[in-house]
Write a protein that holds these residues in place. Structure first.
Motif, PDB file in Angstrom:
ATOM      1  N   ASN A 117      -4.432  56.801  22.742  1.00  0.00           N
ATOM      2  CA  ASN A 117      -4.397  55.425  23.235  1.00  0.00           C
ATOM      3  C   ASN A 117      -4.572  54.415  22.102  1.00  0.00           C
ATOM      4  O   ASN A 117      -4.007  53.319  22.147  1.00  0.00           O
ATOM      5  CB  ASN A 117      -5.480  55.205  24.281  1.00  0.00           C
ATOM      6  N   PHE A 118      -5.335  54.782  21.094  1.00  0.00           N
ATOM      7  CA  PHE A 118      -5.530  53.884  19.956  1.00  0.00           C
ATOM      8  C   PHE A 118      -4.205  53.632  19.240  1.00  0.00           C
ATOM      9  O   PHE A 118      -3.867  52.503  18.886  1.00  0.00           O
ATOM     10  CB  PHE A 118      -6.550  54.468  18.977  1.00  0.00           C
ATOM     11  N   PHE A 119      -3.430  54.693  19.008  1.00  0.00           N
ATOM     12  CA  PHE A 119      -2.184  54.558  18.261  1.00  0.00           C
ATOM     13  C   PHE A 119      -1.012  54.077  19.117  1.00  0.00           C
ATOM     14  O   PHE A 119      -0.142  53.361  18.631  1.00  0.00           O
ATOM     15  CB  PHE A 119      -1.815  55.884  17.587  1.00  0.00           C
ATOM     16  N   TYR A 120      -0.979  54.472  20.392  1.00  0.00           N
ATOM     17  CA  TYR A 120       0.200  54.181  21.207  1.00  0.00           C
ATOM     18  C   TYR A 120      -0.082  53.288  22.417  1.00  0.00           C
ATOM     19  O   TYR A 120       0.843  52.909  23.136  1.00  0.00           O
ATOM     20  CB  TYR A 120       0.845  55.493  21.686  1.00  0.00           C
ATOM     21  N   GLY A 121      -1.351  52.925  22.648  1.00  0.00           N
ATOM     22  CA  GLY A 121      -1.682  52.066  23.768  1.00  0.00           C
ATOM     23  C   GLY A 121      -1.586  52.791  25.102  1.00  0.00           C
ATOM     24  O   GLY A 121      -1.497  54.023  25.167  1.00  0.00           O
ATOM     25  N   LEU A 122      -1.620  52.022  26.186  1.00  0.00           N
ATOM     26  CA  LEU A 122      -1.547  52.567  27.547  1.00  0.00           C
ATOM     27  C   LEU A 122      -0.178  52.271  28.162  1.00  0.00           C
ATOM     28  O   LEU A 122       0.419  51.235  27.885  1.00  0.00           O
ATOM     29  CB  LEU A 122      -2.629  51.945  28.427  1.00  0.00           C
ATOM     30  N   ARG A 123       0.288  53.185  28.990  1.00  0.00           N
ATOM     31  CA  ARG A 123       1.489  52.913  29.789  1.00  0.00           C
ATOM     32  C   ARG A 123       1.083  52.110  31.019  1.00  0.00           C
ATOM     33  O   ARG A 123      -0.090  52.101  31.407  1.00  0.00           O
ATOM     34  CB  ARG A 123       2.158  54.226  30.213  1.00  0.00           C
ATOM     35  N   ASN A 124       2.045  51.428  31.620  1.00  0.00           N
ATOM     36  CA  ASN A 124       1.760  50.678  32.846  1.00  0.00           C
ATOM     37  C   ASN A 124       1.130  51.581  33.892  1.00  0.00           C
ATOM     38  O   ASN A 124       1.606  52.688  34.148  1.00  0.00           O
ATOM     39  CB  ASN A 124       3.041  50.055  33.404  1.00  0.00           C
ATOM     40  N   ARG A 141      -7.723  50.189  33.038  1.00  0.00           N
ATOM     41  CA  ARG A 141      -6.381  50.481  33.569  1.00  0.00           C
ATOM     42  C   ARG A 141      -5.446  49.330  33.197  1.00  0.00           C
ATOM     43  O   ARG A 141      -5.735  48.171  33.485  1.00  0.00           O
ATOM     44  CB  ARG A 141      -6.431  50.626  35.093  1.00  0.00           C
ATOM     45  N   LEU A 142      -4.327  49.662  32.555  1.00  0.00           N
ATOM     46  CA  LEU A 142      -3.325  48.649  32.240  1.00  0.00           C
ATOM     47  C   LEU A 142      -2.441  48.430  33.454  1.00  0.00           C
ATOM     48  O   LEU A 142      -1.858  49.374  33.990  1.00  0.00           O
ATOM     49  CB  LEU A 142      -2.468  49.100  31.046  1.00  0.00           C
ATOM     50  N   LEU A 143      -2.347  47.189  33.900  1.00  0.00           N
ATOM     51  CA  LEU A 143      -1.489  46.863  35.038  1.00  0.00           C
ATOM     52  C   LEU A 143      -0.068  46.545  34.578  1.00  0.00           C
ATOM     53  O   LEU A 143       0.891  47.191  34.974  1.00  0.00           O
ATOM     54  CB  LEU A 143      -2.085  45.696  35.827  1.00  0.00           C
ATOM     55  N   THR A 144       0.063  45.536  33.734  1.00  0.00           N
ATOM     56  CA  THR A 144       1.378  45.175  33.196  1.00  0.00           C
ATOM     57  C   THR A 144       1.179  44.163  32.077  1.00  0.00           C
ATOM     58  O   THR A 144       0.071  43.651  31.878  1.00  0.00           O
ATOM     59  CB  THR A 144       2.290  44.568  34.285  1.00  0.00           C
ATOM     60  N   CYS A 145       2.227  43.872  31.360  1.00  0.00           N
ATOM     61  CA  CYS A 145       2.166  42.802  30.365  1.00  0.00           C
ATOM     62  C   CYS A 145       3.517  42.092  30.325  1.00  0.00           C
ATOM     63  O   CYS A 145       4.558  42.689  30.614  1.00  0.00           O
ATOM     64  CB  CYS A 145       1.787  43.322  28.982  1.00  0.00           C
ATOM     65  N   THR A 146       3.487  40.813  29.983  1.00  0.00           N
ATOM     66  CA  THR A 146       4.698  39.999  29.982  1.00  0.00           C
ATOM     67  C   THR A 146       5.495  40.217  28.698  1.00  0.00           C
ATOM     68  O   THR A 146       5.002  40.798  27.726  1.00  0.00           O
ATOM     69  CB  THR A 146       4.344  38.505  30.108  1.00  0.00           C
ATOM     70  N   GLU A 147       6.702  39.698  28.687  1.00  0.00           N
ATOM     71  CA  GLU A 147       7.509  39.693  27.472  1.00  0.00           C
ATOM     72  C   GLU A 147       6.931  38.656  26.498  1.00  0.00           C
ATOM     73  O   GLU A 147       6.242  37.721  26.920  1.00  0.00           O
ATOM     74  CB  GLU A 147       8.962  39.344  27.800  1.00  0.00           C
ATOM     75  N   PRO A 148       7.181  38.792  25.193  1.00  0.00           N
ATOM     76  CA  PRO A 148       6.664  37.796  24.234  1.00  0.00           C
ATOM     77  C   PRO A 148       7.206  36.398  24.519  1.00  0.00           C
ATOM     78  O   PRO A 148       8.373  36.242  24.878  1.00  0.00           O
ATOM     79  CB  PRO A 148       7.182  38.324  22.884  1.00  0.00           C
ATOM     80  N   ASP A 149       6.338  35.388  24.396  1.00  0.00           N
ATOM     81  CA  ASP A 149       6.781  34.014  24.563  1.00  0.00           C
ATOM     82  C   ASP A 149       7.357  33.495  23.253  1.00  0.00           C
ATOM     83  O   ASP A 149       7.565  34.259  22.294  1.00  0.00           O
ATOM     84  CB  ASP A 149       5.635  33.129  25.080  1.00  0.00           C
ATOM     85  N   GLU A 150       7.596  32.176  23.174  1.00  0.00           N
ATOM     86  CA  GLU A 150       8.222  31.613  21.976  1.00  0.00           C
ATOM     87  C   GLU A 150       7.339  31.736  20.744  1.00  0.00           C
ATOM     88  O   GLU A 150       7.819  31.626  19.616  1.00  0.00           O
ATOM     89  CB  GLU A 150       8.592  30.131  22.210  1.00  0.00           C
ATOM     90  N   GLU A 151       6.047  31.977  20.934  1.00  0.00           N
ATOM     91  CA  GLU A 151       5.144  32.170  19.810  1.00  0.00           C
ATOM     92  C   GLU A 151       4.889  33.649  19.531  1.00  0.00           C
ATOM     93  O   GLU A 151       4.076  33.997  18.677  1.00  0.00           O
ATOM     94  CB  GLU A 151       3.800  31.467  20.081  1.00  0.00           C
ATOM     95  N   GLY A 152       5.570  34.517  20.270  1.00  0.00           N
ATOM     96  CA  GLY A 152       5.407  35.951  20.057  1.00  0.00           C
ATOM     97  C   GLY A 152       4.164  36.521  20.719  1.00  0.00           C
ATOM     98  O   GLY A 152       3.712  37.610  20.356  1.00  0.00           O
ATOM     99  N   LYS A 153       3.614  35.834  21.726  1.00  0.00           N
ATOM    100  CA  LYS A 153       2.401  36.299  22.395  1.00  0.00           C
ATOM    101  C   LYS A 153       2.722  36.871  23.774  1.00  0.00           C
ATOM    102  O   LYS A 153       3.609  36.391  24.461  1.00  0.00           O
ATOM    103  CB  LYS A 153       1.391  35.161  22.536  1.00  0.00           C
TER     104      LYS A 153
END
Length: 258
Positions: A117-124, A141-153
């Protein structure tokens, strides 16, 4: 050779104008000894650029260390919790150890995180139990994450011990905040550019300084290897374009000479 798209013949012909990583310079200087039969004299001269190599055992040049004094200095710098093993790490690899301690200060002790998990993170929708102390664990527990915004966040949605949390993180792979530095012109002999991609870790000169051939100008760090870029001709530093700590790509203009 691979990073700079060079052949062995390129090095033979242009070696006097190329900058080599500190590890290569150290090797040809004899810091870990000499090979049977010695180094190729022509290649050694190209790489060392005036630095005198050792002809005897390299450990004859080691300075004696007062460990009690060094430990006192070390604890004053990093706190009382450091160990003798930490001290040895610092004495052998000071820059690497200081970066490690800076990371630990910023992020805390990440050793409890499972390696995968340290190297590859969590899957949804993946969940992991992390023991942060003896008898104390957290459930993530990872639920989801958004696409990067205009600042790359990205916004990361997760559950921590059953409670939903939202955090914002910078996506290091995002090109949203890519900034193009000024490029060195290959036809302009006064331009000194970065020979490889990495971090501009040190500037060894300032505007107005007179420089001579083979004088160190700046240091680029890439994959824990440092490469010192030296002057190929005499001149005066007209303009310093970039600052220490900036990320550079190959051929980014770092400084100009008169």
């Amino acid at each position: 050779l691979v990073t700079n798209n060079l052949t062995i013949d390129d090095v033979r012909k242009r070696g006097h104008s190329l900058s080599f990583p500190e590890s290569v310079v150290s090797l040809f200087k004899g810091d870990i000894g000499q090979p049977v039969g010695g180094f190729d004299p022509e290649l050694q001269t190209m790489i060392l650029k005036g630095v005198k190599p050792y002809t005897e055992r390299p450990n004859e040049h080691l300075k004696p260390i007062d460990f009690d004094t060094e430990m006192s200095v070390f604890r004053e710098k990093f706190g009382e919790s450091v160990t003798e093993t930490d001290l040895l790490s610092w004495l052998l690899y000071p820059k690497v150890f200081e970066e490690f301690m800076a990371r630990r200060k910023e992020y805390g002790d990440v050793t409890p995180i499972p390696t995968l998990n340290f190297f590859y993170g969590l899957r949804n929708d993946e969940e992991v139990l992390i023991e942060i102390d003896k008898g104390k664990s957290i459930l993530v527990r990872l639920l989801t994450c958004t696409e990067p915004d205009e600042e790359g966040k990205r916004k990361v949605f997760m559950r921590l011990n059953g409670q939903t949390r939202i955090i914002e993180v910078q996506d290091a792979n995002s090109k949203a905040v890519a900034h193009e530095n000024e490029k060195a012109e290959k036809s302009n002999s006064s331009h000194v550019g970065a020979p490889l991609q990495g971090k501009l870790s040190q500037l060894l000169i300032k505007e107005g300084d007179a420089v001579s051939p083979n004088q160190p100008l700046f240091v680029i760090e890439a994959m824990k290897m440092e490469t010192t870029i030296t002057a190929t001709k005499p001149g005066t530093v007209r303009r310093v374009v970039l600052k220490p700590g900036q990320m550079v790509r190959a051929e980014d203009l770092v400084l100009e000479l008169d």
